[in-house]
Design an enzyme around this catalytic site. Structure first.
Site, short mmCIF file in Angstrom:
data_model
loop_
_atom_site.label_atom_id
_atom_site.label_comp_id
_atom_site.label_asym_id
_atom_site.label_seq_id
_atom_site.Cartn_x
_atom_site.Cartn_y
_atom_site.Cartn_z
N ASP A 1 0.82 -1.21 0.00
CA ASP A 1 0.00 0.00 0.00
C ASP A 1 0.86 1.27 0.00
OD1 ASP A 1 -2.00 -1.87 0.35
OD2 ASP A 1 -2.90 -0.87 2.08
N HIS B 1 3.67 -2.28 3.08
CA HIS B 1 3.69 -0.92 2.52
C HIS B 1 4.95 -0.68 1.70
CE1 HIS B 1 0.79 -0.66 5.82
NE2 HIS B 1 0.24 0.34 5.16
ZN ZN Z 1 -2.70 3.32 3.00
#
Ligand code: ZN
Length: 294
Positions: free
Chosen positions: A99, A243
């Site tokens: 992400d 992430h």
């Molecule tokens: Zn996010």
């Protein structure tokens, strides 16, 4: 060891050749399992390009058939459930997701994934494309799906329906401009959903994709903890949250090769989200994760 014997040498060469063939087969298999709805175009590099060369790129090519099957699987899922937390629990498949990119960390994440032949899905923030659009294009060209993580990474439930729509649409436009396919997957920032934003995503053909394994990499707990969270937390069908943007991702980078090898050592095969939906669709009730830091 009888290193001087020609027979041994020959046998070793044969063994090496067989190992190389096995490696090539494994790579071809890994390419085949890449899935993805990355963009088309002649400038591809990486695994997807090699797949295209192996399987052709015209009508009915392996890549095209797989992309069509992936898109169908997402469509099927979104027609029966608005959001998912994992795939089915019966097959040893897991999906890595990244992400908050594209960012300055994304190229190195991509490099590791490509080196390892590891599929993954990227939930991208539209606002990052002005600075890192070419990075997003490289991700798409390599065959990794670019998915929608909104334009501005806001708490969607706090926005009006028209602002929610604009957050989704602007991000999808950014993805398409970078050469990605029209996104059919959406991950809400912070995992925060309300009826209106889920409906808006579904109406645009996007399945809401949450997760059941949070590596907590955003907390920077150290690479060892990130590896343990991913590998020990993974179950068949798991969707693993990581992430590639939103801050210093050096620990994520350090953890990633060990996560890939750790999951494979446990017998898991890595797949993209669309592949997971096709090969092991989610079943029954899906308990949402606690609102977090997606
Ligand atoms: Zn996010």
């Amino acid at each position: 060891m009888r290193v001087s014997s020609d027979g041994v040498h020959q046998r070793r060469r044969r063994v090496a050749a067989v190992a190389l063939l096995a490696l090539a087969a494994a790579i071809a298999w890994a390419i085949g399992s890449l899935g993805g709805s990355g963009g088309g175009g002649p400038e591809h590099s990486g695994f997807a390009a090699r797949l295209a060369r192996i399987g052709g790129s015209g009508d009915g090519s392996l890549r095209q058939r797989r992309e069509a099957a992936d898109a169908e699987a997402v469509k099927r899922t979104v027609s029966s459930m608005p959001k998912i937390v994992s795939g089915g629990r019966g097959a040893p498949l897991v999906a890595l997701t990244f992400d908050d990119g594209p960012s300055e960390w994304t190229p190195r994440i991509l490099e590791i994934l490509e080196r390892e032949g590891a599929p993954a899905t990227f939930f991208t923030v539209g606002g990052m494309f002005s600075a890192f659009g070419s990075t997003a294009s490289a991700v798409a060209s390599a065959g990794y799906p670019l998915a929608n993580h909104t334009w501005g990474h806001l708490q969607m439930p706090t926005l009006s329906p028209s602002d929610q729509a604009s957050e989704l649409d602007r991000a999808s436009e950014a993805i398409k401009s970078a050469g990605g396919a029209t996104p059919n997957l959406y991950r809400p920032p912070f995992g925060a959903v309300d009826d209106s934003s889920v409906k808006a995503a579904n109406k645009r053909g996007m399945l809401v994709v949450l997760w059941d394994v949070d590596t907590l990499d955003w907390e920077r707990p150290g690479a060892d903890a990130i590896v343990a969270n991913a590998v020990e937390g993974a179950r068949p069908g798991s969707i693993i949250l990581m992430h590639d943007g939103g801050g210093d991702r050096s620990e994520t980078l350090a953890a990633l090769p060990r996560i890939i090898s750790g999951l494979r050592a446990k017998g898991f095969r890595l797949v993209t989200i669309p592949r997971l939906l096709d090969e092991s669709p989610p079943q029954g009730e899906q308990t949402p994760p606690p609102v977090g830091q997606a």
